[in-house]
Motif scaffolding. Structure first.
Motif, PDB file in Angstrom:
ATOM      1  N   TYR A 199       0.846  -1.195   0.000  1.00 20.59           N
ATOM      2  CA  TYR A 199       0.000   0.000   0.000  1.00 20.59           C
ATOM      3  C   TYR A 199       0.880   1.242   0.000  1.00 20.59           C
ATOM      4  O   TYR A 199       1.729   1.424   0.888  1.00 20.59           O
ATOM      5  CB  TYR A 199      -0.921   0.038   1.210  1.00 20.59           C
ATOM      6  N   ARG A 200       0.671   2.113  -0.987  1.00 11.41           N
ATOM      7  CA  ARG A 200       1.438   3.354  -1.108  1.00 11.41           C
ATOM      8  C   ARG A 200       0.687   4.481  -0.412  1.00 11.41           C
ATOM      9  O   ARG A 200      -0.313   4.982  -0.933  1.00 11.41           O
ATOM     10  CB  ARG A 200       1.658   3.684  -2.588  1.00 11.41           C
ATOM     11  N   PHE A 201       1.192   4.899   0.755  1.00  9.41           N
ATOM     12  CA  PHE A 201       0.552   6.016   1.434  1.00  9.41           C
ATOM     13  C   PHE A 201       1.052   7.347   0.887  1.00  9.41           C
ATOM     14  O   PHE A 201       0.456   8.396   1.166  1.00  9.41           O
ATOM     15  CB  PHE A 201       0.728   5.933   2.955  1.00  9.41           C
ATOM     16  N   VAL A 202       2.128   7.337   0.110  1.00  7.65           N
ATOM     17  CA  VAL A 202       2.534   8.476  -0.713  1.00  7.65           C
ATOM     18  C   VAL A 202       2.630   7.959  -2.143  1.00  7.65           C
ATOM     19  O   VAL A 202       3.360   7.004  -2.411  1.00  7.65           O
ATOM     20  CB  VAL A 202       3.887   9.067  -0.276  1.00  7.65           C
ATOM     21  N   SER A 203       1.866   8.543  -3.043  1.00  9.19           N
ATOM     22  CA  SER A 203       1.852   8.069  -4.431  1.00  9.19           C
ATOM     23  C   SER A 203       1.758   9.260  -5.370  1.00  9.19           C
ATOM     24  O   SER A 203       0.702   9.878  -5.508  1.00  9.19           O
ATOM     25  CB  SER A 203       0.673   7.116  -4.667  1.00  9.19           C
ATOM     26  N   THR A 204       2.890   9.609  -5.996  1.00  8.32           N
ATOM     27  CA  THR A 204       2.925  10.685  -6.974  1.00  8.32           C
ATOM     28  C   THR A 204       3.518  10.139  -8.264  1.00  8.32           C
ATOM     29  O   THR A 204       3.913   8.973  -8.340  1.00  8.32           O
ATOM     30  CB  THR A 204       3.764  11.880  -6.473  1.00  8.32           C
ATOM     31  N   SER A 205       3.602  10.988  -9.277  1.00 10.71           N
ATOM     32  CA  SER A 205       4.151  10.539 -10.556  1.00 10.71           C
ATOM     33  C   SER A 205       5.625  10.179 -10.447  1.00 10.71           C
ATOM     34  O   SER A 205       6.138   9.405 -11.251  1.00 10.71           O
ATOM     35  CB  SER A 205       3.960  11.630 -11.614  1.00 10.71           C
ATOM     36  N   LYS A 206       6.329  10.726  -9.449  1.00  9.78           N
ATOM     37  CA  LYS A 206       7.763  10.474  -9.300  1.00  9.78           C
ATOM     38  C   LYS A 206       8.099   9.571  -8.114  1.00  9.78           C
ATOM     39  O   LYS A 206       9.031   8.762  -8.181  1.00  9.78           O
ATOM     40  CB  LYS A 206       8.512  11.809  -9.130  1.00  9.78           C
ATOM     41  N   LEU A 207       7.372   9.712  -7.027  1.00 10.00           N
ATOM     42  CA  LEU A 207       7.749   9.075  -5.770  1.00 10.00           C
ATOM     43  C   LEU A 207       6.618   8.246  -5.190  1.00 10.00           C
ATOM     44  O   LEU A 207       5.460   8.664  -5.203  1.00 10.00           O
ATOM     45  CB  LEU A 207       8.162  10.152  -4.762  1.00 10.00           C
ATOM     46  N   GLY A 208       6.976   7.073  -4.687  1.00 11.99           N
ATOM     47  CA  GLY A 208       6.044   6.242  -3.945  1.00 11.99           C
ATOM     48  C   GLY A 208       6.678   5.809  -2.642  1.00 11.99           C
ATOM     49  O   GLY A 208       7.830   5.379  -2.622  1.00 11.99           O
ATOM     50  N   VAL A 209       5.952   5.947  -1.550  1.00 14.00           N
ATOM     51  CA  VAL A 209       6.399   5.462  -0.244  1.00 14.00           C
ATOM     52  C   VAL A 209       5.328   4.508   0.262  1.00 14.00           C
ATOM     53  O   VAL A 209       4.139   4.852   0.260  1.00 14.00           O
ATOM     54  CB  VAL A 209       6.611   6.613   0.751  1.00 14.00           C
ATOM     55  N   TYR A 210       5.734   3.316   0.677  1.00 14.16           N
ATOM     56  CA  TYR A 210       4.740   2.277   0.928  1.00 14.16           C
ATOM     57  C   TYR A 210       5.078   1.416   2.133  1.00 14.16           C
ATOM     58  O   TYR A 210       6.207   1.382   2.644  1.00 14.16           O
ATOM     59  CB  TYR A 210       4.587   1.390  -0.311  1.00 14.16           C
ATOM     60  N   ALA A 211       4.043   0.709   2.580  1.00 13.42           N
ATOM     61  CA  ALA A 211       4.178  -0.384   3.542  1.00 13.42           C
ATOM     62  C   ALA A 211       3.754  -1.653   2.830  1.00 13.42           C
ATOM     63  O   ALA A 211       2.862  -1.627   1.975  1.00 13.42           O
ATOM     64  CB  ALA A 211       3.309  -0.133   4.765  1.00 13.42           C
ATOM     65  N   ASN A 212       4.423  -2.755   3.141  1.00 10.06           N
ATOM     66  CA  ASN A 212       4.009  -4.012   2.526  1.00 10.06           C
ATOM     67  C   ASN A 212       3.988  -5.130   3.555  1.00 10.06           C
ATOM     68  O   ASN A 212       4.596  -5.051   4.629  1.00 10.06           O
ATOM     69  CB  ASN A 212       4.893  -4.393   1.331  1.00 10.06           C
ATOM     70  N   VAL A 213       3.242  -6.168   3.218  1.00 13.07           N
ATOM     71  CA  VAL A 213       3.131  -7.326   4.088  1.00 13.07           C
ATOM     72  C   VAL A 213       3.215  -8.592   3.238  1.00 13.07           C
ATOM     73  O   VAL A 213       2.594  -8.687   2.180  1.00 13.07           O
ATOM     74  CB  VAL A 213       1.802  -7.298   4.893  1.00 13.07           C
TER      75      VAL A 213
END
Length: 294
Positions: A199-213
């Motif tokens: 799940y990307r809690f930050v999702s832009t055209s350049k950057l993604g920051v996510y948590a995964n399980v």
């Protein structure tokens, strides 16, 4: 340099003039952007911090889509009645489930334009699955295995991610293959196949920051023991085990787009697991990756 700056400013001004125009609606002068053009046009903008939406018919009449509250603070959804009065009922385009948001309005007006005009070209892109293939490499201290001296071992692997092709998607699933090598002190290695969700809690055209399980893993583990036999000789034996588990291993990470089809990623893979024991060592399991859209 002065000429370049002037040309740049001129280009921006031309783009801005194309992006939005000035209209007079019910005596109010507004600068509006055109989102959809067809038998019905959808116009909008953020005005004084508020999203406002308008529909323009073929005769040039512009009507605002409103959703006011009554004395009981209940939304009246006047925009639905407005859309029904503008749209030809013969095309049976329902507005019952339409929200007063740009994506929802864009979808229904695009549908109406396509239904009422066979030559209309849809502006709504269908979200289709997109595949991203990546490779990774890094280091791990085997956080869920006894590692008395907290030694690090190399890891490498590959990943196939399934994600929506829509703009700035947040949800994805992945299948990962990863192999961790043994080190000089800890004679333990592991090959793992896993399924996970991201799940990307930050999702832009350049950057993604996510948590995964990782919710399902199949591991092929090898442990090598060295001991002295009765003849005072050093002997090595290896044990192999295959384990299927649902460990729910959580991690975090980020990705940065370096081209239209390529990303680099940095991941902290194994912060905590719900159904695996964690020895005393704090998790050190990091990897750097590269992935491409197939």
């Amino acid at each position: 340099m002065k000429h370049i700056i002037l040309a740049f400013v001129f280009t921006l001004s031309v783009y801005a003039s194309q992006a939005q125009e000035t209209y007079t609606v019910d005596g109010e002068t507004l600068e509006l952007k055109t989102e959809v053009e067809g038998n019905l046009d959808l116009l909008w903008n953020v005005i004084d911090g508020q999203y406002r939406y308008f529909v323009r018919t073929q005769d040039g009449a512009i009507t605002e889509l409103k959703n006011t509250k009554d004395s009981n603070k209940k939304y009246q959804e006047e925009y639905k009645a407005t859309l029904n009065s503008i749209m030809d009922s013969g095309y049976n385009v329902s507005v019952d489930n339409v929200d007063l948001t740009l994506p929802s309005l864009k979808k229904v007006i695009d549908l109406y334009n396509g239904t009422s005009d066979v030559s209309y070209q849809s502006v709504v892109k269908k979200a289709e699955p997109q595949l991203r293939l990546g490779v990774l490499g890094g280091l791990t201290n085997f956080p869920f295995v006894e590692n008395p001296n907290n030694k690090l071992s190399p890891i490498f692997g590959a990943e196939l991610e399934v994600i929506s092709s829509k703009e700035n998607p947040r949800h994805s699933g992945f299948f990962q293959l990863r192999h961790a090598l043994e080190n000089d002190e800890l004679k333990y290695s592991s090959t793992e196949l896993s399924l996970g969700y991201r799940y990307r809690f930050v999702s832009t055209s350049k950057l993604g920051v996510y948590a995964n399980v990782k919710f399902a893993t199949l591991s092929f583990n090898k442990v090598t023991y060295t001991y002295e036999n009765n003849n005072s000789q050093l002997v090595s034996t290896s044990d192999h085990e295959t384990i299927f588990d649902a460990p729910f291993i959580f991690g975090i990470g980020g990705e940065y787009r370096i081209s239209s089809r390529a990303f680099i990623s940095l991941n902290y893979n194994r912060l905590v697991a719900i159904f695996l024991d964690s020895p005393d060592n704090f998790s050190t399991d990091v990897s750097l990756g590269f992935k491409m859209i197939l």
